[in-house]
Design a protein around this motif. Sequence first.
Motif, PDB file in Angstrom:
ATOM      1  N   GLY A 289     -11.819  -2.920  -3.400  1.00 32.02           N
ATOM      2  CA  GLY A 289     -13.273  -2.966  -3.807  1.00 32.02           C
ATOM      3  C   GLY A 289     -14.388  -4.043  -2.550  1.00 32.02           C
ATOM      4  N   VAL A 290     -15.525  -2.915  -2.663  1.00 35.43           N
ATOM      5  CA  VAL A 290     -16.749  -3.755  -2.658  1.00 35.43           C
ATOM      6  C   VAL A 290     -17.574  -4.343  -3.866  1.00 35.43           C
ATOM      7  N   ARG A 291     -17.782  -5.141  -3.902  1.00 35.06           N
ATOM      8  CA  ARG A 291     -19.158  -6.076  -4.949  1.00 35.06           C
ATOM      9  C   ARG A 291     -20.578  -5.809  -4.109  1.00 35.06           C
ATOM     10  N   ASP A 292     -21.463  -5.838  -5.243  1.00 38.93           N
ATOM     11  CA  ASP A 292     -22.727  -5.775  -4.828  1.00 38.93           C
ATOM     12  C   ASP A 292     -23.074  -7.399  -5.311  1.00 38.93           C
ATOM     13  N   HIS A 293     -24.384  -7.788  -5.540  1.00 39.40           N
ATOM     14  CA  HIS A 293     -24.669  -8.809  -5.867  1.00 39.40           C
ATOM     15  C   HIS A 293     -24.939  -9.568  -7.183  1.00 39.40           C
ATOM     16  N   ARG A 294     -24.524  -8.976  -8.085  1.00 40.46           N
ATOM     17  CA  ARG A 294     -24.536  -8.140  -9.492  1.00 40.46           C
ATOM     18  C   ARG A 294     -23.124  -8.926  -9.557  1.00 40.46           C
ATOM     19  N   GLY A 295     -21.895  -8.740  -8.481  1.00 38.55           N
ATOM     20  CA  GLY A 295     -20.545  -9.058  -9.082  1.00 38.55           C
ATOM     21  C   GLY A 295     -20.178  -7.438  -8.314  1.00 38.55           C
ATOM     22  N   GLU A 296     -21.038  -6.346  -9.408  1.00 34.94           N
ATOM     23  CA  GLU A 296     -20.326  -5.162  -9.702  1.00 34.94           C
ATOM     24  C   GLU A 296     -20.064  -4.141  -8.251  1.00 34.94           C
ATOM     25  N   LEU A 297     -18.710  -3.515  -8.983  1.00 38.42           N
ATOM     26  CA  LEU A 297     -17.926  -2.801  -7.777  1.00 38.42           C
ATOM     27  C   LEU A 297     -18.568  -1.443  -7.114  1.00 38.42           C
ATOM     28  N   VAL A 298     -19.429  -1.519  -6.275  1.00 34.20           N
ATOM     29  CA  VAL A 298     -20.306  -0.406  -5.889  1.00 34.20           C
ATOM     30  C   VAL A 298     -19.410   0.496  -5.038  1.00 34.20           C
ATOM     31  N   ALA A 299     -18.250   0.350  -4.810  1.00 36.90           N
ATOM     32  CA  ALA A 299     -17.683   0.616  -3.419  1.00 36.90           C
ATOM     33  C   ALA A 299     -15.591   0.397  -3.133  1.00 36.90           C
ATOM     34  N   ALA A 300     -15.478   1.440  -2.100  1.00 35.68           N
ATOM     35  CA  ALA A 300     -14.338   0.911  -1.763  1.00 35.68           C
ATOM     36  C   ALA A 300     -13.773   0.849  -0.304  1.00 35.68           C
ATOM     37  N   LEU A 301     -12.969  -0.091   0.118  1.00 34.60           N
ATOM     38  CA  LEU A 301     -13.134   0.568   1.889  1.00 34.60           C
ATOM     39  C   LEU A 301     -12.051   1.139   2.290  1.00 34.60           C
ATOM     40  N   ILE A 302     -11.425   2.194   2.628  1.00 31.82           N
ATOM     41  CA  ILE A 302     -10.044   1.931   3.073  1.00 31.82           C
ATOM     42  C   ILE A 302      -9.456   2.585   4.959  1.00 31.82           C
ATOM     43  N   VAL A 303      -7.953   1.924   4.555  1.00 33.81           N
ATOM     44  CA  VAL A 303      -7.813   2.123   6.016  1.00 33.81           C
ATOM     45  C   VAL A 303      -6.872   3.325   5.672  1.00 33.81           C
ATOM     46  N   ALA A 304      -7.130   4.485   6.574  1.00 29.87           N
ATOM     47  CA  ALA A 304      -6.371   5.522   6.431  1.00 29.87           C
ATOM     48  C   ALA A 304      -5.290   6.039   7.869  1.00 29.87           C
ATOM     49  N   ALA A 305      -3.499   5.973   7.473  1.00 30.67           N
ATOM     50  CA  ALA A 305      -3.111   5.895   8.986  1.00 30.67           C
ATOM     51  C   ALA A 305      -2.326   7.450   8.910  1.00 30.67           C
ATOM     52  N   PRO A 306      -1.444   7.327   9.798  1.00 32.93           N
ATOM     53  CA  PRO A 306      -0.488   8.582   9.959  1.00 32.93           C
ATOM     54  C   PRO A 306       0.523   7.861   9.249  1.00 32.93           C
ATOM     55  N   LEU A 307       1.717   8.276   8.585  1.00 38.20           N
ATOM     56  CA  LEU A 307       2.396   7.822   7.800  1.00 38.20           C
ATOM     57  C   LEU A 307       3.811   6.862   8.735  1.00 38.20           C
ATOM     58  N   TYR A 308       4.024   7.039   9.813  1.00 40.88           N
ATOM     59  CA  TYR A 308       5.309   6.538  10.371  1.00 40.88           C
ATOM     60  C   TYR A 308       4.276   5.269  11.147  1.00 40.88           C
ATOM     61  N   ARG A 309       3.485   4.899  11.056  1.00 43.05           N
ATOM     62  CA  ARG A 309       2.305   3.770  11.474  1.00 43.05           C
ATOM     63  C   ARG A 309       2.493   2.836  10.407  1.00 43.05           C
ATOM     64  N   VAL A 310       2.234   3.128   9.312  1.00 40.90           N
ATOM     65  CA  VAL A 310       3.103   1.966   8.608  1.00 40.90           C
ATOM     66  C   VAL A 310       4.331   2.433   7.455  1.00 40.90           C
ATOM     67  N   PRO A 311       4.727   1.208   8.536  1.00 41.28           N
ATOM     68  CA  PRO A 311       6.589   0.994   7.658  1.00 41.28           C
ATOM     69  C   PRO A 311       5.356   0.086   6.466  1.00 41.28           C
ATOM     70  N   ASP A 312       6.847  -0.326   5.589  1.00 39.72           N
ATOM     71  CA  ASP A 312       6.524  -1.062   4.886  1.00 39.72           C
ATOM     72  C   ASP A 312       5.572  -2.729   4.706  1.00 39.72           C
ATOM     73  N   ASP A 313       6.755  -3.073   5.998  1.00 36.86           N
ATOM     74  CA  ASP A 313       6.437  -4.398   6.745  1.00 36.86           C
ATOM     75  C   ASP A 313       4.604  -4.472   6.992  1.00 36.86           C
TER      76      ASP A 313
END
Length: 243
Positions: free
Chosen positions: A195-219
């Motif tokens: 989550g991303v918050r603004d100067h008031r501390g309110e949640l205003v957005a979310a950053l995402i990292v997206a990838a093919p599953l084979y490049r994201v093992p559990d570790d």
Amino acid sequence: MRESDPAAGRGRSVTANILAVLRCFSVDEPLLGVTELAARLDLHKSSVSRILSALEDEEVVEQDPHSKKYRLGLGLLAIAGPMLATLDIRRFALPVLTELSESTGETAALTVWSAAEAVVVEQVASTQPIKHTVPLGTRYTNLDSASVQVFAAEAEVTGQHAEPGLTARLEEVRTRGYAVNHAATSPDVAGIAAGVRDHRGELVAALIVAAPLYRVPDDRIGELGAACAAAAADLSMRLGHRS
């Protein structure tokens, strides 16, 4: 004559005429009267007067007490505010997304909440040949989506979310600082959001990292989660948030 041409006023819809009236106001001509607008738009003065009266009721325009002409009103800010806020976040987010994508080697995106959906408003694609990207404007509603989890976790804290069985899951999102979608919505894709918050501390957005599953093992989930959370904290600071 094209329908978008202001001179085609009498052949246009009411909505088009309202917009045409508003577009006549400018920095060079902030004050305009009924007669001027009617002549410019090829509309009856009575039609222009009705449009201005309705807009004045909503504070979209206001009448100057001395000249009796009209100017744009503060009500426009209430209408444009959500869009302006989104544009501002996008401007600040782009360098953060670029750095996040370069450091992880994956696609980085920005979502904002609209009604009951997380909407992708900016994206920096991975430079790798195989990657996961989506069109801008893509909407997510599924609670398995990482970005939706971020917003849902916040809504639960503020008392807006009370679906049974989700409390522990959303508490985990809040505790670790990011949400994980490990092939829950698509068998070939992993997504991590913070989550991303603004100067008031309110949640205003979310950053995402997206990838093919084979490049994201559990570790690797922890590594990407930490990178995403750090980038979200960086963007929050750029928006004036102080934890």
